[in-house]
Design a protein around this motif. Sequence first.
Motif: not given
Length: 91
Positions: A1-2, A55-57, A63-64, A73-80
């Motif tokens: 995670m950059a 802050e991390i949330i 970022a995600h 798919e990336e958005r869905q994974q980030g949300a999940e």
Amino acid sequence: MAHINENRDALLGRIKRIAGQVGAVERALGGNANCTEVLHLVAAVRGAVNGLLDEIIVEHLEAHVARDGLSPEERQQGAEDLVTIIRRYSK
């Protein structure tokens, strides 16, 4: 995670402050502190940890979930991932 690496120094600074606060709780319990003092110290630790989590949330969301160019798919994974963490935290 950059995004975590970009903000590493600030996050580590928060962690060091939290460690200092936990140390204060330990010293208070080992000494003659009254329960009110200990409660205030523990509440401060909880607030500091909550601030770090917040802050991390936010960084995770930016970022995600909300960043331009992410696939559905990336958005869905980030949300999940975030839902899993929030559920774990709220237990």
